[in-house]
Motif scaffolding. Sequence first.
Motif, PDB file in Angstrom:
ATOM      1  N   LYS A  29       0.838  -1.209   0.000  1.00  0.00           N
ATOM      2  CA  LYS A  29       0.000   0.000   0.000  1.00  0.00           C
ATOM      3  C   LYS A  29       0.871   1.256   0.000  1.00  0.00           C
ATOM      4  O   LYS A  29       0.605   2.221  -0.727  1.00  0.00           O
ATOM      5  CB  LYS A  29      -0.915   0.010   1.230  1.00  0.00           C
ATOM      6  CG  LYS A  29      -1.992  -1.045   1.236  1.00  0.00           C
ATOM      7  CD  LYS A  29      -2.781  -0.940   2.539  1.00  0.00           C
ATOM      8  CE  LYS A  29      -3.824  -2.037   2.673  1.00  0.00           C
ATOM      9  NZ  LYS A  29      -4.560  -1.942   3.954  1.00  0.00           N
ATOM     10  N   PHE A  30       1.923   1.243   0.834  1.00  0.00           N
ATOM     11  CA  PHE A  30       2.805   2.405   0.936  1.00  0.00           C
ATOM     12  C   PHE A  30       3.504   2.677  -0.385  1.00  0.00           C
ATOM     13  O   PHE A  30       3.591   3.829  -0.836  1.00  0.00           O
ATOM     14  CB  PHE A  30       3.838   2.183   2.045  1.00  0.00           C
ATOM     15  CG  PHE A  30       4.879   3.261   2.114  1.00  0.00           C
ATOM     16  CD1 PHE A  30       4.573   4.508   2.648  1.00  0.00           C
ATOM     17  CD2 PHE A  30       6.161   3.047   1.631  1.00  0.00           C
ATOM     18  CE1 PHE A  30       5.516   5.517   2.686  1.00  0.00           C
ATOM     19  CE2 PHE A  30       7.118   4.045   1.665  1.00  0.00           C
ATOM     20  CZ  PHE A  30       6.801   5.289   2.204  1.00  0.00           C
ATOM     21  N   ASN A  31       4.001   1.638  -1.032  1.00  0.00           N
ATOM     22  CA  ASN A  31       4.724   1.814  -2.293  1.00  0.00           C
ATOM     23  C   ASN A  31       3.827   2.376  -3.388  1.00  0.00           C
ATOM     24  O   ASN A  31       4.264   3.184  -4.218  1.00  0.00           O
ATOM     25  CB  ASN A  31       5.336   0.487  -2.737  1.00  0.00           C
ATOM     26  CG  ASN A  31       6.499   0.056  -1.861  1.00  0.00           C
ATOM     27  OD1 ASN A  31       7.196   0.901  -1.300  1.00  0.00           O
ATOM     28  ND2 ASN A  31       6.700  -1.244  -1.721  1.00  0.00           N
ATOM     29  N   LEU A  32       2.561   1.951  -3.396  1.00  0.00           N
ATOM     30  CA  LEU A  32       1.614   2.498  -4.371  1.00  0.00           C
ATOM     31  C   LEU A  32       1.377   3.988  -4.135  1.00  0.00           C
ATOM     32  O   LEU A  32       1.343   4.790  -5.074  1.00  0.00           O
ATOM     33  CB  LEU A  32       0.287   1.744  -4.305  1.00  0.00           C
ATOM     34  CG  LEU A  32       0.257   0.337  -4.915  1.00  0.00           C
ATOM     35  CD1 LEU A  32      -1.069  -0.346  -4.613  1.00  0.00           C
ATOM     36  CD2 LEU A  32       0.488   0.393  -6.422  1.00  0.00           C
ATOM     37  N   LEU A  33       1.202   4.354  -2.860  1.00  0.00           N
ATOM     38  CA  LEU A  33       0.965   5.754  -2.529  1.00  0.00           C
ATOM     39  C   LEU A  33       2.215   6.599  -2.754  1.00  0.00           C
ATOM     40  O   LEU A  33       2.126   7.769  -3.152  1.00  0.00           O
ATOM     41  CB  LEU A  33       0.502   5.882  -1.069  1.00  0.00           C
ATOM     42  CG  LEU A  33      -0.899   5.335  -0.777  1.00  0.00           C
ATOM     43  CD1 LEU A  33      -1.170   5.320   0.713  1.00  0.00           C
ATOM     44  CD2 LEU A  33      -1.959   6.166  -1.491  1.00  0.00           C
ATOM     45  N   LYS A  34       3.375   6.016  -2.510  1.00  0.00           N
ATOM     46  CA  LYS A  34       4.635   6.749  -2.700  1.00  0.00           C
ATOM     47  C   LYS A  34       4.829   7.124  -4.163  1.00  0.00           C
ATOM     48  O   LYS A  34       5.399   8.175  -4.479  1.00  0.00           O
ATOM     49  CB  LYS A  34       5.804   5.898  -2.200  1.00  0.00           C
ATOM     50  CG  LYS A  34       7.123   6.662  -2.121  1.00  0.00           C
ATOM     51  CD  LYS A  34       8.225   5.805  -1.544  1.00  0.00           C
ATOM     52  CE  LYS A  34       9.539   6.577  -1.497  1.00  0.00           C
ATOM     53  NZ  LYS A  34      10.636   5.741  -0.943  1.00  0.00           N
ATOM     54  N   LYS A  35       4.388   6.247  -5.085  1.00  0.00           N
ATOM     55  CA  LYS A  35       4.477   6.559  -6.507  1.00  0.00           C
ATOM     56  C   LYS A  35       3.542   7.706  -6.880  1.00  0.00           C
ATOM     57  O   LYS A  35       3.782   8.443  -7.837  1.00  0.00           O
ATOM     58  CB  LYS A  35       4.110   5.327  -7.343  1.00  0.00           C
ATOM     59  CG  LYS A  35       5.139   4.210  -7.288  1.00  0.00           C
ATOM     60  CD  LYS A  35       4.672   3.018  -8.111  1.00  0.00           C
ATOM     61  CE  LYS A  35       5.657   1.862  -8.025  1.00  0.00           C
ATOM     62  NZ  LYS A  35       5.174   0.664  -8.774  1.00  0.00           N
ATOM     63  N   ARG A  36       2.475   7.854  -6.111  1.00  0.00           N
ATOM     64  CA  ARG A  36       1.442   8.833  -6.439  1.00  0.00           C
ATOM     65  C   ARG A  36       1.731  10.217  -5.859  1.00  0.00           C
ATOM     66  O   ARG A  36       1.286  11.228  -6.386  1.00  0.00           O
ATOM     67  CB  ARG A  36       0.100   8.308  -5.916  1.00  0.00           C
ATOM     68  CG  ARG A  36      -1.104   8.997  -6.509  1.00  0.00           C
ATOM     69  CD  ARG A  36      -2.343   8.170  -6.274  1.00  0.00           C
ATOM     70  NE  ARG A  36      -2.414   7.086  -7.221  1.00  0.00           N
ATOM     71  CZ  ARG A  36      -2.735   5.834  -6.912  1.00  0.00           C
ATOM     72  NH1 ARG A  36      -3.006   5.514  -5.681  1.00  0.00           N
ATOM     73  NH2 ARG A  36      -2.777   4.913  -7.847  1.00  0.00           N
ATOM     74  N   TYR A  37       2.462  10.253  -4.756  1.00  0.00           N
ATOM     75  CA  TYR A  37       2.694  11.518  -4.063  1.00  0.00           C
ATOM     76  C   TYR A  37       4.182  11.758  -3.809  1.00  0.00           C
ATOM     77  O   TYR A  37       4.960  10.819  -3.676  1.00  0.00           O
ATOM     78  CB  TYR A  37       1.976  11.530  -2.705  1.00  0.00           C
ATOM     79  CG  TYR A  37       0.501  11.265  -2.774  1.00  0.00           C
ATOM     80  CD1 TYR A  37      -0.387  12.233  -3.226  1.00  0.00           C
ATOM     81  CD2 TYR A  37      -0.011  10.034  -2.380  1.00  0.00           C
ATOM     82  CE1 TYR A  37      -1.747  11.984  -3.289  1.00  0.00           C
ATOM     83  CE2 TYR A  37      -1.381   9.768  -2.437  1.00  0.00           C
ATOM     84  CZ  TYR A  37      -2.234  10.751  -2.891  1.00  0.00           C
ATOM     85  OH  TYR A  37      -3.576  10.498  -2.950  1.00  0.00           O
TER      86      TYR A  37
END
Length: 375
Positions: free
Chosen positions: A133-141
């Motif tokens: 989940k964190f890695n997905l959000l890190k790519k987004r923000y």
Amino acid sequence: MPENPKSFLTKKLPFLFLVLFLFQIELTFSQADTNNLIDNFVTTMNNAGLSKNQTAKVRDLITERDRLIAEDIKQQNELKAKYPFVLHDEETTTKYSNQKFIRALSEIITIAQFKQLFLPQLDARIDLMANDKFNLLKKRYRLTPDQEAKLKKLLSETTTNEIIIKEYYNYDDNLSWNNYTEEKIKSSDKERELLKSFGLFYSKNTKTDNLIKKLNDANVDSDRIHKILIALQILQERNDKRLKTWRENDAANVINFHDPDDDEYPIYLEFREQLSKILKIEEFETVFVSQMQNRIIRDSKKEFQTLRVTYNLTEQQYSEIEKLILKKNTEKVVTEEYYKYSYELYQQKLRAVEYRHEKGIRETVQKMTASNTAK
């Protein structure tokens, strides 16, 4: 000549006794290991604050589960000793025993106690899911180190709650899914609030990212973008709740009389009404008109072809009329979609749009025809 069945069984008996004897030895050692594990788990339960009564019940429950599994293994071995192929679904049997155990366990201990007892077993799974989940959000923000640390901490907490809930109710697929879904909604709310505190918009996927970009391009302010994202979240929650209710009713009733007001489309129309109250129609057009282009072009071509065979105009004049028709159909489709939540309202608005544009097109064509005749 075929071998006598009794003679065949007599020859096979020593082998069968050997298998059972070896199984008994294995069972004895296995029982000793199991007793040690149970004793250790009793200590864990005491440390977790379970009452003596709860501890005794859980211990008996584990013992009974092990007994059932041992009986099943014994039956399997006996069958394997007799037949070359055994019609016995081991996976289903084990799953049934585990579900029966978890159901009984949930009647003895609370979710909080379940978490204290079994969290160490789930840590690896929770870490894996939280990191994904964190890695997905890190790519987004783009996040600062401090923001990353806060987000990681939150995702670890919310993922833990989701998995604990899922496992606690794992004896019932519907119950597990319903409670897990509700917990995920709570997780989304917490993620949205945290990202909002960072000055960021909460987005769960690339579709939401694309919407946020289009809203920014249309110069929609941050407060209204947040309102739209919250409306989308509520839409998802209502759909999840609808599916939960349907599952519960389907499980409890032979005939499930669904509430038509709780169908997917009425829920969607309520969202559309919220959207029209947040965005002006010009902003709505800027953000969403690209999705309507196929319909607009198809309707415009059909209307233009009818006009072309009716009036004798120059190519330049046809081009001007074609633009007017395209403009009319763009406003028609946008108006219909903007007021879609109310049939009476969008029909009223459409009539006004059609009258205004058709009057203008008719007057333009008449002027062109008169001009051509004069020449």
